[in-house]
Design a protein around this motif. Structure first.
Motif, mmCIF file in Angstrom:
data_model
loop_
_atom_site.group_PDB
_atom_site.id
_atom_site.type_symbol
_atom_site.label_atom_id
_atom_site.label_comp_id
_atom_site.label_asym_id
_atom_site.label_seq_id
_atom_site.Cartn_x
_atom_site.Cartn_y
_atom_site.Cartn_z
ATOM 1 N N ARG A 75 10.906 7.062 4.082
ATOM 2 C CA ARG A 75 10.564 6.004 3.123
ATOM 3 C C ARG A 75 9.119 6.083 2.630
ATOM 4 N NH1 ARG A 75 8.570 0.702 3.622
ATOM 5 N NH2 ARG A 75 9.152 -0.584 1.842
ATOM 6 N N PRO A 122 6.864 8.630 2.198
ATOM 7 C CA PRO A 122 6.602 9.628 1.154
ATOM 8 C C PRO A 122 7.404 9.371 -0.129
ATOM 9 C CG PRO A 122 7.706 10.654 3.022
ATOM 10 C CD PRO A 122 7.376 9.257 3.412
ATOM 11 N N LEU A 123 8.602 8.828 0.004
ATOM 12 C CA LEU A 123 9.378 8.507 -1.195
ATOM 13 C C LEU A 123 8.697 7.415 -2.016
ATOM 14 C CD1 LEU A 123 13.109 8.542 0.005
ATOM 15 C CD2 LEU A 123 11.971 10.154 -1.527
ATOM 16 N N ARG A 142 5.459 6.741 -2.067
ATOM 17 C CA ARG A 142 4.270 7.330 -2.682
ATOM 18 C C ARG A 142 4.650 8.127 -3.926
ATOM 19 N NH1 ARG A 142 2.650 8.053 2.558
ATOM 20 N NH2 ARG A 142 3.374 10.197 2.653
ATOM 21 N N ARG A 143 5.725 8.880 -3.820
ATOM 22 C CA ARG A 143 6.172 9.694 -4.955
ATOM 23 C C ARG A 143 6.647 8.819 -6.115
ATOM 24 N NH1 ARG A 143 7.456 15.186 -5.325
ATOM 25 N NH2 ARG A 143 8.818 15.602 -7.087
ATOM 26 N N LEU A 144 7.347 7.745 -5.812
ATOM 27 C CA LEU A 144 7.821 6.846 -6.861
ATOM 28 C C LEU A 144 6.684 6.127 -7.561
ATOM 29 C CD1 LEU A 144 10.972 5.195 -5.243
ATOM 30 C CD2 LEU A 144 10.916 6.634 -7.281
ATOM 31 N N ARG A 145 5.639 5.783 -6.818
ATOM 32 C CA ARG A 145 4.528 5.010 -7.375
ATOM 33 C C ARG A 145 3.398 5.882 -7.903
ATOM 34 N NH1 ARG A 145 5.087 0.578 -2.750
ATOM 35 N NH2 ARG A 145 6.780 -0.569 -3.737
ATOM 36 N N ARG A 146 3.564 7.174 -7.839
ATOM 37 C CA ARG A 146 2.513 8.086 -8.258
ATOM 38 C C ARG A 146 2.162 7.914 -9.731
ATOM 39 N NH1 ARG A 146 3.804 14.009 -6.906
ATOM 40 N NH2 ARG A 146 5.554 13.462 -8.223
ATOM 41 N N GLY A 147 3.121 7.619 -10.579
ATOM 42 C CA GLY A 147 2.865 7.509 -11.997
ATOM 43 C C GLY A 147 2.538 6.111 -12.477
#
Length: 157
Positions: A73, A75-76, A78-83
């Motif tokens: 959860r 890392p997912l 972080r990846r989703l909120r990166r943009g």
């Protein structure tokens, strides 16, 4: 047939209901917590279909859910909120914004023109009045009224 055997025989129904409930809640929250719990439920269902006893199904489901919550959860997310745009918006963007008094601001009201060009009804949180032309900073928004204080440069002079 006793109660425990009946529960064990129809445990797959409970797993399916649990999975559906978790994924339904996930569609409402979108935080990936209930998705991980739902995947733990899928692991429990697989253990049930493999013929594991009920206690082992629960252990497998809980262990998989815990591992997914702890390891997958973060890392997912972080990846989703990166943009995401980190720029504050709406009321948050007004806090700390500078402006100039255009109508005397006191405890009961007044007006300021903010740096973004908006004119706001304003008031102070203390007793003193702020005269037109004085630079101010927004400290809080209370409904449609900006609470302001003189900026540091003008407060010292």
């Amino acid at each position: 047939m006793d109660l425990f055997q009946t529960v064990e025989q129809f445990a797959w129904i409970g797993w399916i209901v649990l999975i559906l409930v978790f994924f339904t809640i996930e569609t409402l929250t979108l935080e990936l917590t209930f998705a991980m719990l739902g995947l733990g439920g899928v692991a429990g269902l697989v253990a049930e279909l493999a013929g594991a006893p009920l206690w082992l199904q629960v252990v497998v489901g809980a262990a998989v859910a815990a591992l997914l919550l702890l390891l997958l959860r973060p890392p997912l997310l972080r990846r989703l909120r990166r943009g995401e745009d980190p720029t504050p918006s709406n009321v948050d963007a007004l806090l700390g914004m500078s402006g100039v008094v255009i109508a005397t601001v006191g405890l009961t009201g007044g007006q300021v023109r903010l740096a973004n060009g908006d004119t706001w009804t304003a008031r102070t949180s203390d007793i003193r009045e702020i005269t037109p032309g004085v630079a101010v900073t927004v400290t809080r928004i209370d409904g449609a009224t900006a609470l302001v204080r003189p900026t540091e440069e003008t407060a010292q002079s």
